[in-house]
Design an enzyme around this catalytic site. Structure first.
Site, mmCIF file in Angstrom:
data_model
loop_
_atom_site.group_PDB
_atom_site.id
_atom_site.type_symbol
_atom_site.label_atom_id
_atom_site.label_comp_id
_atom_site.label_asym_id
_atom_site.label_seq_id
_atom_site.Cartn_x
_atom_site.Cartn_y
_atom_site.Cartn_z
ATOM 1 N N ALA B 241 39.625 47.195 44.651
ATOM 2 C CA ALA B 241 39.039 45.672 44.956
ATOM 3 C C ALA B 241 37.231 46.105 45.495
ATOM 4 O O ALA B 241 37.139 46.765 44.101
ATOM 5 C CB ALA B 241 39.561 44.884 46.242
ATOM 6 N N HIS B 242 36.676 44.828 44.104
ATOM 7 C CA HIS B 242 35.707 44.228 44.489
ATOM 8 C C HIS B 242 34.411 45.374 45.394
ATOM 9 O O HIS B 242 35.253 44.886 46.736
ATOM 10 C CB HIS B 242 35.006 43.044 43.866
ATOM 11 C CG HIS B 242 35.763 41.473 45.573
ATOM 12 N ND1 HIS B 242 35.612 40.694 45.376
ATOM 13 C CD2 HIS B 242 35.994 41.917 46.817
ATOM 14 C CE1 HIS B 242 36.079 39.886 46.277
ATOM 15 N NE2 HIS B 242 36.413 40.951 46.938
ATOM 16 N N ASN B 243 33.933 45.524 45.379
ATOM 17 C CA ASN B 243 32.696 45.828 46.472
ATOM 18 C C ASN B 243 33.037 47.572 47.029
ATOM 19 O O ASN B 243 32.649 47.522 47.961
ATOM 20 C CB ASN B 243 32.005 45.202 47.495
ATOM 21 C CG ASN B 243 31.135 43.675 46.949
ATOM 22 O OD1 ASN B 243 31.692 42.466 46.439
ATOM 23 N ND2 ASN B 243 30.010 44.069 46.656
#
Lengths: 347, 347, 347
Positions: B241-243
């Protein structure tokens, strides 16, 4: 199009109960059917809809015993789902226009051989030295690497990808985005903690009538073949690792994963989100319940297992029931301990 | 091609046991090898095949102690899997023709720079202002958005997709259908219960020697970079997922998912179908067993955890053993209660 | 670009605490912000970074009570995440150039109608008789089968695939590699143990503002429509089977799977790696915890369930706590049994 109920019953070798003179003009779902619809009842969960349905005719099992009046004509058959499937197939053939011909631009590598009546969608890619059978349909953005074979009547939907040297039998189907022949997770750990990629030099072989779901991935063998045998059906987003072997007529539901070199038998049912570790064997006719994790070989044919880690389905169910009562059980134990410790005789 | 066993042993710095004069002409799996094959034995599960193998030579560990007679010549090395991997790499280089050149039609955006000996497959797309290194291979249907950088010797297989502004180091591999830089699941709930999409403006950075499996998805950061460090290997159908930040030389097996903003250390092993919640940290050298769910940070380096929710591997194993006995345990408790209640002294 | 803090506070209808005269020139993450950055604090896990941050301004909640001195200017708002999301949206509109125009080669089937300002990337494919709305963006390698409708302002990212007859509303987004309308897992078992494929003749309908993650798969209905209602957001690698119906403003996190014909209500939250069996209903406002397996209908609105099989979240938590203590509990039981058996009174 209108079809007499009589003609449908005849096709299905079924018997009519109620008005045999009507016609149907559409196929519908039993829970939302309208006049003119032909429906079916297979899953008992939907029985209640039979009694209120506006459908003109409903295909039911020979064993079905109505508990209330039914307005619709019943067509009784041995297996309603199978019968309905035949009707859908018939309807599909009447209404669907098969794709055919070569759309441009498409890419045809050198020295590939082509069967008759092939469909090649725009932007599809077929590498060099491939052998494409009769009536094969290759949709747009499908990729077929060099030295592949695709058997007669197979369908490769949009954007499915087949790495070099893979072999598909006849009547195979790859749904959109499926990947066949990707390089599996083979990395040899080195002394400094880094990984050295192990070349994956084998291929994937799908025998006849194998179907592969959307965005499912099947890795090529390190050497030899990852093998899926005749008639096996694989759902969406499934992972099949390198050197796996799957028997005939096995079904694998969505999001399950089979780790490297494991062998699954014939006529197994692997439910959704199941994980199977590497280097084990699963006997013919095994059923694995949803979300189970299988960490050991299953030797007994016809086993039904459940849980993570998985064991007998019924035993798992019993343990699950107690699991929910654990806080109460813990309380009982602590009360017992209290009592025992306070017993004069226990000292 | 024939290779003297002596030459192979020399390449691997191994010692020969048995007939050192033979030649091998193929590489095979130990369970199905024939005369002329070179095999290896690493996983002890396969030891039984050594004694019945028709292979001409088998690579084994220095520590391996045969329990029966072996017909094949043994080549003893420190790490048989690593040694075999080198042989496969050597064989691959001898037999595989590297793709090169520009197939048409392909799309080259404005102002992109190109290294030497690039392969650009038909229907591949490289956007504007990209920087493509030397010996990069971009297979058919691969998509590289604007402003991307792809380091030397990286391979982008068929239909892999890289969103704009992403950066891949040298020697990276994306298997078919992998997605790098998709917009993550960022939605701010509004008062009326609907969601407002949070723009995802960052990118993904893969350092050198990162490999990404087929149909795996790696979301771009909301701001900054989702970062996968040097040498980390990710299997098929994994969700990052993001980050998220993943350290060096970590391995993540198929169908695992890492939620937003979590940090995974160096040299971790995340087995298949693991889930890791967002905003936590996993210490270096952590091993997470298959199908585990990690809901809290792991601070102790070298931990081995298992279960959903996950805790110590051995403790989980012990609890799992009792879980199977829960119905029996419940029975014992109820019998005890019965007895205690019937005790005159217990009243 | 420089933006006065005052202007930003005004846009967000927030109140300034500290120096209101500064400017910000970038947006950053609170844990790594530098001078000139605008950040936000929403998740309490990140509070510690507020006190050491070099950011020029930080968006915080009206309720936030600092425990130490803060160097940055605070902008207080009701919902910091939502406020920050608006800022990102504003920033995105300032900096992002919308793709537009027709890149070549692309494929436009016969008799399709086209809205204004459509972007059609190279190698994108739009079949015959489609209806494409205004401002629709169709990225390279996207595939849209015959007879599809795509509503105004929808975005189809690279390599997403839409089978024939599917309908997308306005403002829908498909991330790269998403598949909409694949043929679901419908196979009727036959007497000889083989499966007959059940034709899948329906479609998928996505209402307005539905977003679908990368490599997610949504199967078409056998008949009728698989339906995703207005505002629902689906993450990456999710599986939605045939004939599923999902309500409005529901969120489904990565790698979850919904089996055939199940109905999910409005405003539900399905966390990651959840499995939901077929033919059940989930009430509005239900939350399903990560990795849960839901095997029965949930009738109570606003339920929060957890586990595989799933039951009440808090009850599951309590059972999980005891699960970890099972070896100890077992020991206690065996000790009690020992004592009871040795009691003279127990005989």
């Amino acid at each position: 199009m209108e079809f007499p109920i009589k003609q449908i019953a005849e096709m299905l070798q079924g018997t009519i109960e109620g008005n045999s003179e009507g016609n149907v003009n559409n196929i519908g779902k039993i829970e939302s059917a309208i006049a003119g619809d032909l429906c079916f009842l297979s899953n008992p969960k939907y029985e209640k809809y039979v009694y209120e349905s506006e459908a003109t005719a409903i295909i039911v099992s020979n064993e079905f015993e109505p508990k209330q009046d039914i307005k619709a004509t019943l067509i009784r058959v041995e297996d309603p789902y199978l019968a309905f499937s035949s009707i859908l197939k018939f309807y599909e053939q009447l209404t669907k226009v098969a794709k055919t011909g070569i759309e441009q631009p498409s890419f045809q590598g050198n020295d590939s051989s082509w069967g008759e009546d092939v469909y090649l969608g725009a932007f599809s890619y077929v590498g060099a030295n491939c052998k494409i059978g009769n009536n094969v349909q290759i949709y747009p953005h499908a990729y077929i690497g060099d030295h592949c074979e695709i058997g007669d009547n197979s369908v490769i939907y949009a954007g499915a990808k087949i790495y070099e040297k893979c072999v598909l039998g006849k009547h195979c189907v790859l749904q959109a985005g499926a990947v066949v022949g990707s390089h599996g997770f083979g990395f040899a750990p080195q002394e400094d903690g880094s990984f050295q990629a192990v070349p994956q030099l084998g291929n994937v072989m799908l025998e006849d009538f194998v179907e592969v779901g959307a965005n499912t991935t099947i890795d090529c063998a390190t050497m030899g073949s990852t093998l899926i045998k005749k008639g096996t059906k694989i759902d969406n987003l499934v992972q099949i690792a390198h050197n796996v072997e799957i028997g005939e007529n096995t079904g694998i539901a969505a999001q399950s994963g089979i780790s490297g070199s494991s062998k699954i038998g014939d006529k197994c049912i692997i439910a959704g989100q199941v994980g199977i570790v590497g280097h084990i064997s699963i006997a013919n006719g095994t059923t694995v319940g949803a979300q189970s994790g299988v960490s050991k070989s299953i030797k007994q044919e016809g086993s039904f297992i459940q849980g993570s880690p998985a064991f007998g389905y019924k035993d798992n169910l019993k343990s699950q029931i107690i699991f929910r009562k654990l806080p109460e059980l813990n309380k009982q134990i602590q009360e017992l301990r209290e009592k025992i410790l306070n017993l004069p005789a226990a000292e």
